[in-house]
Design a protein around this motif. Structure first.
Motif, PDB file in Angstrom:
ATOM      1  N   ARG A 235       0.848  -1.199   0.000  1.00  0.00           N
ATOM      2  CA  ARG A 235       0.000   0.000   0.000  1.00  0.00           C
ATOM      3  C   ARG A 235       0.884   1.249   0.000  1.00  0.00           C
ATOM      4  O   ARG A 235       1.973   1.250   0.582  1.00  0.00           O
ATOM      5  CB  ARG A 235      -0.930   0.001   1.209  1.00  0.00           C
ATOM      6  CG  ARG A 235      -0.259   0.211   2.553  1.00  0.00           C
ATOM      7  CD  ARG A 235      -1.309   0.367   3.655  1.00  0.00           C
ATOM      8  NE  ARG A 235      -0.699   0.568   4.958  1.00  0.00           N
ATOM      9  CZ  ARG A 235      -0.436  -0.393   5.830  1.00  0.00           C
ATOM     10  NH1 ARG A 235      -0.714  -1.651   5.515  1.00  0.00           N
ATOM     11  NH2 ARG A 235       0.103  -0.117   6.994  1.00  0.00           N
ATOM     12  N   PRO A 236       0.433   2.306  -0.641  1.00  0.00           N
ATOM     13  CA  PRO A 236       1.234   3.536  -0.670  1.00  0.00           C
ATOM     14  C   PRO A 236       1.272   4.213   0.699  1.00  0.00           C
ATOM     15  O   PRO A 236       0.243   4.395   1.341  1.00  0.00           O
ATOM     16  CB  PRO A 236       0.499   4.403  -1.696  1.00  0.00           C
ATOM     17  CG  PRO A 236      -0.907   3.899  -1.697  1.00  0.00           C
ATOM     18  CD  PRO A 236      -0.811   2.429  -1.414  1.00  0.00           C
ATOM     19  N   GLY A 237       2.475   4.598   1.111  1.00  0.00           N
ATOM     20  CA  GLY A 237       2.647   5.307   2.373  1.00  0.00           C
ATOM     21  C   GLY A 237       2.793   6.801   2.178  1.00  0.00           C
ATOM     22  O   GLY A 237       3.123   7.530   3.108  1.00  0.00           O
ATOM     23  N   SER A 238       2.548   7.247   0.964  1.00  0.00           N
ATOM     24  CA  SER A 238       2.567   8.680   0.639  1.00  0.00           C
ATOM     25  C   SER A 238       1.697   8.886  -0.582  1.00  0.00           C
ATOM     26  O   SER A 238       1.487   7.960  -1.377  1.00  0.00           O
ATOM     27  CB  SER A 238       4.000   9.138   0.341  1.00  0.00           C
ATOM     28  OG  SER A 238       4.538   8.435  -0.770  1.00  0.00           O
ATOM     29  N   GLY A 272      -7.002  -2.169   1.399  1.00  0.00           N
ATOM     30  CA  GLY A 272      -6.679  -1.165   0.403  1.00  0.00           C
ATOM     31  C   GLY A 272      -5.833  -0.030   0.928  1.00  0.00           C
ATOM     32  O   GLY A 272      -5.454  -0.002   2.090  1.00  0.00           O
ATOM     33  N   PRO A 273      -5.593   0.952   0.066  1.00  0.00           N
ATOM     34  CA  PRO A 273      -4.496   1.915   0.231  1.00  0.00           C
ATOM     35  C   PRO A 273      -4.596   2.816   1.451  1.00  0.00           C
ATOM     36  O   PRO A 273      -5.686   3.074   1.967  1.00  0.00           O
ATOM     37  CB  PRO A 273      -4.568   2.742  -1.052  1.00  0.00           C
ATOM     38  CG  PRO A 273      -5.965   2.591  -1.530  1.00  0.00           C
ATOM     39  CD  PRO A 273      -6.374   1.207  -1.143  1.00  0.00           C
ATOM     40  N   GLY A 274      -3.424   3.305   1.879  1.00  0.00           N
ATOM     41  CA  GLY A 274      -3.322   4.166   3.038  1.00  0.00           C
ATOM     42  C   GLY A 274      -3.250   5.647   2.704  1.00  0.00           C
ATOM     43  O   GLY A 274      -3.932   6.456   3.317  1.00  0.00           O
ATOM     44  N   LEU A 300      -7.699   1.717   4.788  1.00  0.00           N
ATOM     45  CA  LEU A 300      -7.114   2.510   5.871  1.00  0.00           C
ATOM     46  C   LEU A 300      -7.085   3.963   5.411  1.00  0.00           C
ATOM     47  O   LEU A 300      -6.202   4.385   4.678  1.00  0.00           O
ATOM     48  CB  LEU A 300      -5.702   2.033   6.180  1.00  0.00           C
ATOM     49  CG  LEU A 300      -4.952   2.803   7.267  1.00  0.00           C
ATOM     50  CD1 LEU A 300      -5.554   2.546   8.629  1.00  0.00           C
ATOM     51  CD2 LEU A 300      -3.475   2.439   7.257  1.00  0.00           C
ATOM     52  N   GLY A 301      -8.068   4.728   5.819  1.00  0.00           N
ATOM     53  CA  GLY A 301      -8.195   6.091   5.313  1.00  0.00           C
ATOM     54  C   GLY A 301      -9.014   6.066   4.036  1.00  0.00           C
ATOM     55  O   GLY A 301     -10.193   5.703   4.077  1.00  0.00           O
TER      56      GLY A 301
END
Length: 442
Positions: A235-238, A272-274, A300-301
């Motif tokens: 998942r993307p952390g940015s 799914g993505p963060g 998450l978000g």
């Protein structure tokens, strides 16, 4: 009417495919105000999951998926730096008070089984875990020394304890990592479980054990009717890394794993993505549903900007509302402490309320049956200036009452924002046919 958890090894999805409405399906149907057959058909098709371990006796089942209310999860658990079990129980009480449908125990330090089993015994909410977090403490081994059998043993322990759903990072295989290495990232791998598996793969030279021995994992989960929540290690952390090759390569693999789980009689949720810019969210929800065959989506978000530490419950609520209104089914809360520390009890409350707001706003937008009812009751209470009625409908009645009572108005029936100029009071008086002296009243 049958029960998948009585006297058989059938899971919810097995029973649904056999044409049986289980006790859990009937409860979910009643909660949602829907026909039990709608729930059964959804479970059979995989678009609805009812995480309900056969050992979780205190569970009040919830459905996650298409056509249902958006559900909310609270993360908590013991960490190495703040191993205060009493504090974690306070967080559990807040989760119960505010109506979280799920609690994930993310304890990652020491022997966590005692806390987990007591939580399962007490909780009517569904319980999730990430067995990978627990592996090192449970096994008392260095990461590099853990074997495939060890990993499977931890998954089995969680299943036998009564965990309803487990996050398994099975989609990050050699192909996924190759995409990640070729394209690069600003924030690399931010999933804690994913980073541990990546480190294990790099140290041992082996394939991801949860991918290579996926069938063994599914056999354990089927035995106890544990839903697999297929984790997004990439998942993307940015916002910079959102919708990149690593994320999409993993999602393609997760789509394949979803069908394999269904074939094995195991229910599925997809994580799914963060972090993700606002304009990418809706497309990502549609992409997940397409690639993962309409499996329930658990996000998450996502956090829509990266510059708000201390306020990330807000950045996540913004993204969560868009995600859920665009097809996501399950929101994991984010607290103001995200990126900064382990959340305390107040952080849990703020994060949970923000996420509940996002979920409810999305349900209104999606036209979920009955979603607007409490809003209409609140509006009616406001029109009548019925403070007790307002508190009764408030998502967090404790905070609403505290704010109101902290500044008593000089005019009965109003608040200190408008006082005698209260629009409701003025119009109600006129509509009720009462003559007032506007010179004196206003």
């Amino acid at each position: 009417m049958g029960n998948a958890n009585e006297g058989s090894f059938m899971t919810q999805i097995d029973a649904a495919r056999a044409g049986t409405v289980t006790r859990e399906m009937a409860i979910v149907a009643e909660k949602e105000g829907l026909d039990p057959e709608f729930i059964r058909e959804g479970v059979a098709a995989g678009r609805i999951a009812i995480p309900a371990n056969i050992h979780h006796a205190s569970l009040s089942p919830e459905g996650v998926g298409g056509g249902l209310r958006t559900k909310v999860n609270v993360n908590l658990g013991i960490s190495g730096d703040l191993a205060d079990e009493a504090e974690e129980w306070k967080k559990v009480e807040v989760a119960f008070e505010l109506g979280a449908e799920a609690i994930m125990d993310l304890s990652n330090s020491g022997k966590t089984q005692g806390f987990r089993t007591r939580l399962i015994e007490k909780s009517s909410a569904m319980i999730g875990t990430v067995p990978m977090y627990d592996a090192i403490g449970y096994l008392e081994k260095a990461l590099v020394d853990i074997t495939v059998d060890d990993f499977l043993r931890v998954v089995r322990a969680h299943a036998e304890d009564g965990v309803d759903f487990v996050t398994i990072h099975a989609g990050m295989n050699r192909r996924t990592i190759e995409s990640f290495r070729e394209t690069g990232r600003l924030t690399n791998i931010v999933s804690r479980g994913g980073s541990l598996i990546f480190a294990w793969m790099e140290a041992t030279g082996n394939e991801n054990p949860f991918y290579e021995f996926y069938d063994d994992v599914l056999a354990i989960l089927h035995e106890h009717d544990v839903t697999i929540s297929i984790g997004d290690a990439m998942r993307p952390g940015s916002t910079f890394d959102a919708t990149d090759a690593g994320q999409i390569a993993e999602l393609i693999e997760i789509g394949k794993l979803t069908k394999r789980a269904w074939d094995a009689g195991v229910q599925v949720m997809v994580e799914g993505p963060g972090h993700m810019a606002l304009d990418e969210i809706a497309a990502n929800m549609k992409l997940e549903k397409r690639l993962c065959h309409n499996a329930p989506f658990y996000v998450l978000g996502p956090l829509v900007t990266d510059i708000a530490p201390g306020y990330d419950h807000i950045t996540a609520a913004i993204g969560g509302a868009v995600a859920a209104s665009s097809g996501a089914d399950f929101l994991c809360y984010v607290t103001p402490a995200e990126h900064l520390r382990l959340p305390d009890v107040n952080d849990v409350r703020e994060g949970l309320v923000a996420t509940k707001i996002a979920a409810h706003a999305a349900d209104i937008a999606k036209g979920v049956p009955g979603a607007r009812d409490c809003d209409n009751l609140m509006s009616d209470a406001r029109r009548r200036v019925d403070w007790e009625g307002m508190f009764e409908q408030a998502l967090d009645p404790v905070k609403a009452r505290r704010y109101f009572e902290s500044a008593p108005p000089s005019t009965d029936g109003t608040c200190t924002m408008c006082g005698k100029m209260c629009a409701m009071r003025t119009v109600n008086t006129i509509m009720d046919g009462i003559t007032i002296d506007l010179g004196k009243e206003l």
